[in-house]
Design a protein around this motif. Structure first.
Motif, PDB file in Angstrom:
ATOM      1  N   LEU A   1      55.745  50.586  16.265  1.00 13.39           N
ATOM      2  CA  LEU A   1      56.864  50.339  15.517  1.00 13.39           C
ATOM      3  C   LEU A   1      56.720  50.068  14.080  1.00 13.39           C
ATOM      4  CD1 LEU A   1      59.956  49.575  15.878  1.00 13.39           C
ATOM      5  CD2 LEU A   1      59.358  47.155  16.402  1.00 13.39           C
ATOM      6  N   GLY A   2      55.639  49.219  13.543  1.00  9.15           N
ATOM      7  CA  GLY A   2      55.421  48.868  12.339  1.00  9.15           C
ATOM      8  C   GLY A   2      55.145  50.225  11.590  1.00  9.15           C
ATOM      9  N   GLU A   3      54.382  50.924  11.976  1.00  7.51           N
ATOM     10  CA  GLU A   3      54.166  52.414  11.330  1.00  7.51           C
ATOM     11  C   GLU A   3      55.383  53.216  11.266  1.00  7.51           C
ATOM     12  OE1 GLU A   3      50.460  54.004  12.810  1.00  7.51           O
ATOM     13  OE2 GLU A   3      51.037  55.831  12.180  1.00  7.51           O
ATOM     14  N   ALA A   4      56.111  53.277  12.310  1.00  8.78           N
ATOM     15  CA  ALA A   4      57.269  53.997  12.175  1.00  8.78           C
ATOM     16  C   ALA A   4      58.281  53.900  11.215  1.00  8.78           C
ATOM     17  CB  ALA A   4      58.204  54.158  13.630  1.00  8.78           C
ATOM     18  N   LEU A   5      58.194  52.363  10.851  1.00  5.56           N
ATOM     19  CA  LEU A   5      59.190  52.036   9.797  1.00  5.56           C
ATOM     20  C   LEU A   5      58.628  52.390   8.342  1.00  5.56           C
ATOM     21  CD1 LEU A   5      59.654  48.385  10.913  1.00  5.56           C
ATOM     22  CD2 LEU A   5      61.103  50.624  11.421  1.00  5.56           C
ATOM     23  N   ARG A   6      57.702  53.090   8.144  1.00  4.32           N
ATOM     24  CA  ARG A   6      56.967  53.185   6.846  1.00  4.32           C
ATOM     25  C   ARG A   6      57.074  52.253   5.891  1.00  4.32           C
ATOM     26  NH1 ARG A   6      60.154  59.070   7.340  1.00  4.32           N
ATOM     27  NH2 ARG A   6      59.958  59.058   9.542  1.00  4.32           N
ATOM     28  N   LEU A   7      56.853  51.022   6.136  1.00 10.30           N
ATOM     29  CA  LEU A   7      56.907  49.944   5.406  1.00 10.30           C
ATOM     30  C   LEU A   7      56.070  50.120   4.169  1.00 10.30           C
ATOM     31  CD1 LEU A   7      56.382  47.469   8.170  1.00 10.30           C
ATOM     32  CD2 LEU A   7      58.617  47.747   7.095  1.00 10.30           C
ATOM     33  N   GLU A   8      56.475  49.573   3.054  1.00  4.87           N
ATOM     34  CA  GLU A   8      55.849  49.282   1.568  1.00  4.87           C
ATOM     35  C   GLU A   8      55.270  48.066   1.645  1.00  4.87           C
ATOM     36  OE1 GLU A   8      57.928  51.150  -1.423  1.00  4.87           O
ATOM     37  OE2 GLU A   8      58.138  52.951  -0.510  1.00  4.87           O
ATOM     38  N   LYS A   9      54.119  48.167   1.020  1.00  2.81           N
ATOM     39  CA  LYS A   9      53.335  46.738   0.600  1.00  2.81           C
ATOM     40  C   LYS A   9      54.366  45.925   0.126  1.00  2.81           C
ATOM     41  CE  LYS A   9      48.643  45.312  -0.743  1.00  2.81           C
ATOM     42  NZ  LYS A   9      49.032  44.323  -1.844  1.00  2.81           N
ATOM     43  N   GLY A  10      54.171  44.613   0.238  1.00  2.00           N
ATOM     44  CA  GLY A  10      55.496  43.644  -0.291  1.00  2.00           C
ATOM     45  C   GLY A  10      56.809  43.822   0.050  1.00  2.00           C
ATOM     46  N   ALA A  11      56.898  44.604   1.136  1.00  2.00           N
ATOM     47  CA  ALA A  11      58.297  44.564   1.805  1.00  2.00           C
ATOM     48  C   ALA A  11      58.848  43.334   2.418  1.00  2.00           C
ATOM     49  CB  ALA A  11      58.646  45.926   2.865  1.00  2.00           C
ATOM     50  N   ARG A  12      59.867  42.773   2.275  1.00  2.00           N
ATOM     51  CA  ARG A  12      60.537  41.435   2.870  1.00  2.00           C
ATOM     52  C   ARG A  12      60.972  41.731   4.204  1.00  2.00           C
ATOM     53  NH1 ARG A  12      59.572  37.443  -0.399  1.00  2.00           N
ATOM     54  NH2 ARG A  12      58.847  37.956  -2.444  1.00  2.00           N
ATOM     55  N   VAL A  13      60.508  40.872   5.179  1.00  2.00           N
ATOM     56  CA  VAL A  13      60.925  40.936   6.631  1.00  2.00           C
ATOM     57  C   VAL A  13      61.415  39.656   7.026  1.00  2.00           C
ATOM     58  CG1 VAL A  13      60.348  41.810   8.948  1.00  2.00           C
ATOM     59  CG2 VAL A  13      59.330  42.929   7.125  1.00  2.00           C
ATOM     60  N   LEU A  14      62.489  39.696   7.500  1.00  4.00           N
ATOM     61  CA  LEU A  14      63.080  38.385   8.153  1.00  4.00           C
ATOM     62  C   LEU A  14      63.113  38.761   9.681  1.00  4.00           C
ATOM     63  CD1 LEU A  14      64.598  35.615   7.783  1.00  4.00           C
ATOM     64  CD2 LEU A  14      66.761  36.829   7.860  1.00  4.00           C
ATOM     65  N   ASP A  15      62.740  37.682  10.542  1.00 10.50           N
ATOM     66  CA  ASP A  15      62.693  37.706  12.134  1.00 10.50           C
ATOM     67  C   ASP A  15      63.119  36.604  12.603  1.00 10.50           C
ATOM     68  OD1 ASP A  15      62.086  38.665  14.539  1.00 10.50           O
ATOM     69  OD2 ASP A  15      59.907  38.359  14.311  1.00 10.50           O
TER      70      ASP A  15
ATOM     71  N   SER B   1      55.806  33.576  18.665  1.00 10.17           N
ATOM     72  CA  SER B   1      54.715  33.216  18.400  1.00 10.17           C
ATOM     73  C   SER B   1      54.229  34.256  17.287  1.00 10.17           C
ATOM     74  CB  SER B   1      53.466  33.282  19.552  1.00 10.17           C
ATOM     75  OG  SER B   1      53.907  32.501  20.467  1.00 10.17           O
ATOM     76  N   GLY B   2      55.110  34.857  16.474  1.00 11.71           N
ATOM     77  CA  GLY B   2      54.705  35.241  14.998  1.00 11.71           C
ATOM     78  C   GLY B   2      53.995  36.589  15.208  1.00 11.71           C
ATOM     79  N   GLU B   3      53.580  37.180  16.280  1.00  9.64           N
ATOM     80  CA  GLU B   3      52.710  38.375  16.462  1.00  9.64           C
ATOM     81  C   GLU B   3      53.242  39.526  15.455  1.00  9.64           C
ATOM     82  OE1 GLU B   3      50.158  37.904  17.416  1.00  9.64           O
ATOM     83  OE2 GLU B   3      48.923  40.072  17.768  1.00  9.64           O
ATOM     84  N   MET B   4      54.563  39.796  15.463  1.00  7.04           N
ATOM     85  CA  MET B   4      55.057  40.901  14.536  1.00  7.04           C
ATOM     86  C   MET B   4      54.690  40.673  13.138  1.00  7.04           C
ATOM     87  SD  MET B   4      58.759  42.850  14.787  1.00  7.04           S
ATOM     88  CE  MET B   4      59.691  41.603  13.540  1.00  7.04           C
ATOM     89  N   LEU B   5      55.242  39.529  12.588  1.00  4.84           N
ATOM     90  CA  LEU B   5      55.091  39.243  11.105  1.00  4.84           C
ATOM     91  C   LEU B   5      53.532  39.323  10.686  1.00  4.84           C
ATOM     92  CD1 LEU B   5      58.069  36.645  10.355  1.00  4.84           C
ATOM     93  CD2 LEU B   5      57.956  39.222   9.841  1.00  4.84           C
ATOM     94  N   CYS B   6      52.914  38.679  11.540  1.00  5.49           N
ATOM     95  CA  CYS B   6      51.371  38.346  11.340  1.00  5.49           C
ATOM     96  C   CYS B   6      50.667  39.746  11.164  1.00  5.49           C
ATOM     97  CB  CYS B   6      50.713  37.436  12.473  1.00  5.49           C
ATOM     98  SG  CYS B   6      51.304  35.666  12.131  1.00  5.49           S
ATOM     99  N   THR B   7      50.892  40.419  12.065  1.00  3.48           N
ATOM    100  CA  THR B   7      50.241  41.644  12.226  1.00  3.48           C
ATOM    101  C   THR B   7      50.697  42.703  11.041  1.00  3.48           C
ATOM    102  OG1 THR B   7      51.266  42.575  14.312  1.00  3.48           O
ATOM    103  CG2 THR B   7      49.349  41.577  14.691  1.00  3.48           C
ATOM    104  N   TRP B   8      51.789  42.667  11.072  1.00  3.76           N
ATOM    105  CA  TRP B   8      52.458  43.536  10.067  1.00  3.76           C
ATOM    106  C   TRP B   8      51.993  43.148   8.664  1.00  3.76           C
ATOM    107  CZ3 TRP B   8      58.044  45.279  11.782  1.00  3.76           C
ATOM    108  CH2 TRP B   8      58.052  46.085  12.934  1.00  3.76           C
TER     109      TRP B   8
END
Ligand code: SAH
Length: 248
Positions: free
Chosen positions: A28-42, A47-54
């Motif tokens: 999922l993270g790869e599919a989003l084509r996130l740029e370094k420094g992108a801001r994500v609100l969850d 337990s924070g796995e999405m934000l921590c691994t991304w």
């Protein structure tokens, strides 16, 4: 403030509190084509796995809000473990009505759509924190097969058949709310096992350690009945996925 204790017990060993594997979270993270420094609100960050691994893999900056004290503590420890504590922050609190001060590139609610009072309300809430052109991540169940009766829906732990849609209808409903669905990653039955079956060993171990606890009988009953209920109902009828939405 906390969530019902039963969830803090049965999901104490989970890193991902949804029918998703680490591989799917990474996909999922790869599919989003996130740029370094992108801001994500969850919202409902667990337990924070999405934000921590991304943060580790894609260099994002993240904020998570969750009502479980235990999960929030686990999220902070995970951030330290992965060396991303300077990129992510976890707030213990109620995410209902939470709007970030600074607009974010990605606003997520993955498997906690009651936070905004349902699908439409939660998407509206997320949109209030989102920059123009940003992405919403929305994790939600759908029916793999329509339950033949309301009783079957209840056995899936839904209140009613009308709680969820079939996948094509769920996708179309995002369109009705004014959003394009630009990506999705879906759980399969094996992913459901990682979420549900992982609770059984946790319950068994907890029972051995806490035989006199006031919840011991409830957990005992759950452990006795859950595997067969899950196999007959949730595993057969319920799907789950994370949908990526952009306003039209
Ligand atoms: N998104 C996470 C957690 C999903 S489980 C993951 O995928 O792992 C749902 C989460 O919502 C739980 O962590 C629960 O503690 C949290 N939650 C429930 N009600 C909440 C509320 N009102 N505000 C913030 N978090 C809430």
């Amino acid at each position: 403030m906390d969530i019902p204790r039963i969830f803090n017990i049965t999901e104490s060993a989970h890193r991902i509190h949804n029918p998703f594997t680490p591989e799917k979270l990474a996909a999922l993270g790869e599919a989003l084509r996130l740029e370094k420094g992108a801001r994500v609100l969850d919202l409902g960050s667990g337990s924070g796995e999405m934000l921590c691994t991304w943060a580790r893999d894609y260099g994002i900056i993240g904020t998570g809000i969750d009502m479980s004290q235990l999960f929030t503590e686990k999220a902070k420890l995970r951030a330290e473990e992965l060396g991303v504590a300077n990129q992510v922050q976890f707030i213990h609190g109620d995410a209902a009505g939470y709007v970030s001060e600074e607009k974010v590139d990605v606003a997520a609610c993955v498997g906690a759509s009651w936070i905004g009072g349902g699908v439409a309300g939660t998407i509206d809430l997320l949109a209030r924190s989102l920059r123009a052109g940003g992405m919403i991540l929305f994790g939600e169940p759908f029916w793999r097969q329509l339950p033949p009766t309301e009783e079957v829906a209840r056995e899936c732990h839904a209140n009613s058949i009308s709680d969820f849609l079939m996948l094509p209808e769920l996708l179309a409903s995002f369109g009705s709310l004014g959003y394009d669905v630009v990506e999705m990653v879906l759980a399969d039955q094996d992913d459901w096992d990682r979420y549900e079956a992982a609770k059984w060993l946790t319950m068994r171990r907890w029972l051995e350690a806490n035989p006199e606890d006031e919840l011991a009988q409830e957990i005992r009953e759950k452990l006795t009945t859950e595997p067969a209920r899950y196999a007959a109902y949730t595993r057969e009828y319920l799907g789950w996925g994370v949908f990526v939405l952009m306003a039209r």
